[in-house]
Design a protein around this motif. Structure first.
Motif, PDB file in Angstrom:
ATOM      1  N   LEU A 221      -1.998  -3.795   7.076  1.00 25.49           N
ATOM      2  CA  LEU A 221      -2.699  -2.551   6.756  1.00 25.49           C
ATOM      3  C   LEU A 221      -3.914  -2.361   7.659  1.00 25.49           C
ATOM      4  O   LEU A 221      -4.204  -1.241   8.104  1.00 25.49           O
TER       5      LEU A 221
ATOM      6  N   LEU B  36       5.664  -2.457   1.954  1.00 22.65           N
ATOM      7  CA  LEU B  36       4.586  -1.465   1.951  1.00 22.65           C
ATOM      8  C   LEU B  36       5.142  -0.047   1.930  1.00 22.65           C
ATOM      9  O   LEU B  36       4.565   0.846   1.294  1.00 22.65           O
TER      10      LEU B  36
ATOM     11  N   ALA C  85       2.358   2.454   0.548  1.00 24.07           N
ATOM     12  CA  ALA C  85       1.155   2.070   1.278  1.00 24.07           C
ATOM     13  C   ALA C  85       1.332   2.208   2.786  1.00 24.07           C
ATOM     14  O   ALA C  85       0.367   2.121   3.539  1.00 24.07           O
TER      15      ALA C  85
ATOM     16  N   LEU D 106      -0.321   4.351   8.030  1.00 13.17           N
ATOM     17  CA  LEU D 106      -0.706   4.170   6.632  1.00 13.17           C
ATOM     18  C   LEU D 106      -0.034   5.222   5.754  1.00 13.17           C
ATOM     19  O   LEU D 106       0.218   6.346   6.180  1.00 13.17           O
TER      20      LEU D 106
ATOM     21  N   LYS E  11      -0.171   6.545  -0.591  1.00 12.40           N
ATOM     22  CA  LYS E  11      -0.631   5.830  -1.807  1.00 12.40           C
ATOM     23  C   LYS E  11      -2.061   5.333  -1.645  1.00 12.40           C
ATOM     24  O   LYS E  11      -2.813   5.219  -2.624  1.00 12.40           O
ATOM     25  N   LEU E  12      -2.465   5.059  -0.416  1.00 14.61           N
ATOM     26  CA  LEU E  12      -3.799   4.502  -0.180  1.00 14.61           C
ATOM     27  C   LEU E  12      -4.908   5.520  -0.389  1.00 14.61           C
ATOM     28  O   LEU E  12      -6.061   5.144  -0.595  1.00 14.61           O
TER      29      LEU E  12
END
Length: 254
Positions: free
Chosen positions: A26, A59, A64, A75, A78-79
């Motif tokens: 990430l 992920l 994510a 990315l 969800k983040l």
């Protein structure tokens, strides 16, 4: 800063390796200016390609990370919600102060906290000028070469500061970066004496930053004003210190 140096700090005893590796991935995606292919993600994270692929698939399933039509990764959405909920309460409280600081100095105003051994920028009001500092919210940097980092280190006992430096090192980013622990300790003593920290092109060439720690903040926190050295004149700095100190005291009261 050297992205690898930040990720290496996460490899500490007692951590679950798969979780640490997932966060490394990430971090790689967050640091990249554009989406990355699998092989590049693996190389930057220091992972074997099959390992990186398994982590990215998980992920992706969690939202994510996302994969573009060309198979590159970035990315995931969800983040966004997680980031909003993770914003420290202090960042919300500091919003008005940051707006006022930018109005006064017309330069970028920041709030940062000490997150483990790293400085994390958690709130910002960008300068109105086209040429400005581009340290985005969420970025993490080593503390020895940033104004906010030095302001926070100056509030800590010397033994704790040296322990942090032992773990992070003091890499040079510019010709003015302090790369000796003793030189940094002396700079922190000067910071305590004058009441504010200075980053004079130590993180980025041509950028000057003035920072003041928020008294009593847990974790340690600091406010700063940053901009091109040519605009951050001594007169601006003198006024900025007064306003930063006032804002830091108000935040401490809250």
């Amino acid at each position: 800063m050297d992205d690898t140096s930040v990720r290496e700090l996460s490899e500490t005893p007692g951590q679950v390796q798969s979780v640490s590796r997932a966060f490394n991935v990430l971090d790689v995606l967050a640091d990249a200016e554009t989406p990355l292919p699998l092989t590049e993600v693996a190389a930057r994270a220091g992972l074997a390609v099959p390992t990186a692929h398994r982590l990215l698939r998980t992920l992706l399933d969690l939202g994510a990370a996302r994969q573009l039509k060309n198979r590159d990764y970035s990315l995931g959405p969800k983040l966004i919600g997680l980031g909003e909920r993770a914003t420290p309460p202090l960042a919300e409280s500091a919003r008005g102060a940051l707006v006022a600081l930018e109005e006064i100095a017309q330069e970028t105003a920041n709030l940062a906290i000490l997150e483990g051994d790293l400085v994390a920028y958690v709130a910002q009001v960008p300068s109105r000028h086209r040429m400005r500092m581009f340290t985005e919210v969420g970025r993490r940097v080593l503390p020895h070469a940033s104004g906010v980092g030095k302001a926070m280190l100056a509030t800590l006992p010397e033994r704790r500061v040296r322990a942090i430096l032992d773990r992070t090192g003091l890499p040079a980013y510019t010709g003015t970066t302090l790369t000796s622990a003793n030189a940094l300790i002396a700079d922190l003593q000067a910071t305590r004496s004058r009441g504010f920290a200075i980053d004079d092109g130590e993180q980025e060439v041509g950028v000057r930053c003035i920072a003041v720690a928020v008294p009593g903040a847990v974790p340690p926190a600091a406010l700063s004003i940053s901009g091109p050295s040519a605009r951050m004149t001594d007169a601006i700095v003198e006024r900025a210190v007064v306003e930063l100190t006032r804002a830091a005291q108000e935040l401490a009261g809250e």
